[in-house]
Scaffold this motif. Sequence first.
Motif, PDB file in Angstrom:
ATOM      1  N   TYR A 205      39.392  38.888 -29.557  1.00 40.19           N
ATOM      2  CA  TYR A 205      40.208  38.931 -30.838  1.00 40.19           C
ATOM      3  C   TYR A 205      41.060  37.696 -31.146  1.00 40.19           C
ATOM      4  O   TYR A 205      41.457  37.571 -32.258  1.00 40.19           O
ATOM      5  CB  TYR A 205      41.028  40.086 -30.782  1.00 40.19           C
ATOM      6  N   THR A 206      41.562  36.971 -30.042  1.00 45.79           N
ATOM      7  CA  THR A 206      42.040  35.718 -30.172  1.00 45.79           C
ATOM      8  C   THR A 206      41.209  34.800 -30.711  1.00 45.79           C
ATOM      9  O   THR A 206      41.619  34.013 -31.950  1.00 45.79           O
ATOM     10  CB  THR A 206      42.347  35.210 -28.822  1.00 45.79           C
ATOM     11  N   PHE A 207      39.967  34.736 -30.727  1.00 43.27           N
ATOM     12  CA  PHE A 207      38.857  33.935 -31.090  1.00 43.27           C
ATOM     13  C   PHE A 207      38.745  34.170 -32.416  1.00 43.27           C
ATOM     14  O   PHE A 207      38.608  33.588 -33.516  1.00 43.27           O
ATOM     15  CB  PHE A 207      37.670  33.994 -30.269  1.00 43.27           C
ATOM     16  N   ILE A 208      38.303  35.493 -32.683  1.00 44.64           N
ATOM     17  CA  ILE A 208      38.091  36.043 -34.126  1.00 44.64           C
ATOM     18  C   ILE A 208      39.274  35.734 -34.978  1.00 44.64           C
ATOM     19  O   ILE A 208      38.696  35.229 -36.122  1.00 44.64           O
ATOM     20  CB  ILE A 208      37.810  37.629 -33.954  1.00 44.64           C
ATOM     21  N   GLY A 209      40.358  36.030 -34.649  1.00 42.71           N
ATOM     22  CA  GLY A 209      41.469  35.666 -35.524  1.00 42.71           C
ATOM     23  C   GLY A 209      41.718  34.187 -36.060  1.00 42.71           C
ATOM     24  O   GLY A 209      41.850  33.984 -37.152  1.00 42.71           O
ATOM     25  N   VAL A 210      41.253  33.572 -35.010  1.00 43.45           N
ATOM     26  CA  VAL A 210      41.348  32.038 -35.512  1.00 43.45           C
ATOM     27  C   VAL A 210      40.105  31.424 -36.252  1.00 43.45           C
ATOM     28  O   VAL A 210      40.472  30.955 -37.332  1.00 43.45           O
ATOM     29  CB  VAL A 210      41.232  30.981 -34.184  1.00 43.45           C
ATOM     30  N   TRP A 211      39.011  32.192 -36.102  1.00 43.21           N
ATOM     31  CA  TRP A 211      37.688  31.853 -36.822  1.00 43.21           C
ATOM     32  C   TRP A 211      37.804  32.357 -38.093  1.00 43.21           C
ATOM     33  O   TRP A 211      37.833  31.722 -39.202  1.00 43.21           O
ATOM     34  CB  TRP A 211      36.497  32.530 -36.388  1.00 43.21           C
ATOM     35  N   GLN A 212      38.637  33.646 -38.318  1.00 43.96           N
ATOM     36  CA  GLN A 212      38.901  34.211 -39.478  1.00 43.96           C
ATOM     37  C   GLN A 212      39.808  33.365 -40.597  1.00 43.96           C
ATOM     38  O   GLN A 212      39.767  33.172 -41.745  1.00 43.96           O
ATOM     39  CB  GLN A 212      39.251  35.759 -39.661  1.00 43.96           C
ATOM     40  N   PHE A 213      40.761  32.876 -39.733  1.00 48.46           N
ATOM     41  CA  PHE A 213      41.882  31.942 -40.390  1.00 48.46           C
ATOM     42  C   PHE A 213      41.215  30.693 -40.929  1.00 48.46           C
ATOM     43  O   PHE A 213      41.304  30.155 -41.926  1.00 48.46           O
ATOM     44  CB  PHE A 213      42.893  31.757 -39.520  1.00 48.46           C
ATOM     45  N   GLN A 214      40.482  30.035 -40.148  1.00 51.60           N
ATOM     46  CA  GLN A 214      39.784  28.849 -40.500  1.00 51.60           C
ATOM     47  C   GLN A 214      38.515  29.074 -41.680  1.00 51.60           C
ATOM     48  O   GLN A 214      38.431  28.164 -42.590  1.00 51.60           O
ATOM     49  CB  GLN A 214      39.065  28.333 -39.393  1.00 51.60           C
ATOM     50  N   GLU A 215      38.293  30.188 -41.675  1.00 55.84           N
ATOM     51  CA  GLU A 215      37.047  30.660 -42.923  1.00 55.84           C
ATOM     52  C   GLU A 215      37.701  31.501 -43.771  1.00 55.84           C
ATOM     53  O   GLU A 215      36.910  32.459 -44.366  1.00 55.84           O
ATOM     54  CB  GLU A 215      35.731  31.084 -42.163  1.00 55.84           C
ATOM     55  N   SER A 216      39.129  31.554 -44.039  1.00 49.25           N
ATOM     56  CA  SER A 216      39.663  32.636 -44.895  1.00 49.25           C
ATOM     57  C   SER A 216      39.215  32.248 -46.356  1.00 49.25           C
ATOM     58  O   SER A 216      39.004  31.138 -46.770  1.00 49.25           O
ATOM     59  CB  SER A 216      41.018  32.469 -44.795  1.00 49.25           C
ATOM     60  N   CYS A 217      39.031  33.248 -47.006  1.00 48.91           N
ATOM     61  CA  CYS A 217      38.960  33.375 -48.420  1.00 48.91           C
ATOM     62  C   CYS A 217      40.026  32.480 -49.226  1.00 48.91           C
ATOM     63  O   CYS A 217      39.895  31.875 -50.360  1.00 48.91           O
ATOM     64  CB  CYS A 217      38.674  34.715 -49.244  1.00 48.91           C
TER      65      CYS A 217
END
Length: 364
Positions: A205-217
């Motif tokens: 979930y640390t990875f998922i959060g970082v990835w979602q932030f970088q690819e945020s709408c």
Amino acid sequence: MKQILFAGVIGLFLTLVGTPLLIKLLARKGYGQYIRDDGPREHASKRGTPTMGGIAFIFATVAAYFLAKVITGYLEGPEVDTAPTFSGLLVLGLMVGMGLVGFLDDYIKIVKRRSLGLRAKAKMAGQLIVGIAFAVLSLQFADNRGNTPASTKLSFITDFGWTIGPVLFVIWALFMILAMSNGVNLTDGLDGLATGASVLVFGAYTFIGVWQFQESCANALTLTNPGACYEVRDPLDLAVVASALMGSCLGFLWWNTSPAKIFMGDTGSLALGGVLAGLAICSRTELLMAVLGGLFVLITMSVVIQVGSFRLTGKRVFRMAPLQHHFELKGWSEVLVVVRFWIIQGICVIVGLGIFYAGWAADK
């Protein structure tokens, strides 16, 4: 990004240093674990081991989260927004609330010197109050894009399908919270098993959060593929929470691994299950949680199968449920069961992250 690193390191340090102090305090007060007489004989030696160790990583996680905010705010200057977010605070609140229910359960077990703590109705009522409060509040506090911490749509990698409405969402959120809390609680039967498995999921979930932030709408103008972006309210702050949890649990594992010097008790297992559900709900990965937390699901299903088979046929499928005790009774050592189950959990995390990435790549 510095918050993620600081939160993990601080959480690790606090539990490494603080857990032995908690062990001494609990041992001095005689707050030892009650061991079932019908379990594996090897567990008899664990009777009296200090329990309620979840206090250590709950406190460390909350402290690490806020200290990371303070430190990074000082280092990066006032122009950078490092304030806590509603998503982060709600997930932490869910953890603390579920931990409090577990603490009451553990405390009654110790004081009354029995295996049953809170009565079933009282324990369920406590979990329902905490879960409903989280679910209702998570649909509030919209940001400038209209995103609330949670969504009334079901989610797998992202939201999908029709809006289910606030009432059904509350029911669905409660189901997730109760299922994961009891799943971690059932897994917490061998030294370090639930703690180590949780570390792996929090890492995911640390990875998922970082990835979602970088690819945020919210950053759609700078993305190469805006169609594959994520509508998550506070993904980076969820990564900070997950990192604090990963570090805190890893430090606690130093003392909880075989032979355990302390057990997390219901204080820890209910808190961990609750916060896992909270992370899944707020990161819009609700159904993916069943893959990422595959070990918890597997162990829960072993209990369901055992109880269902016995009631329908009068026969047991496993020598003992939950599943880890079945393998103990087959002759596997406790350490062997734990390590192999960690491997299973690691595979679940790899598969889950693979599905998460594949879903993003497919939308490119």
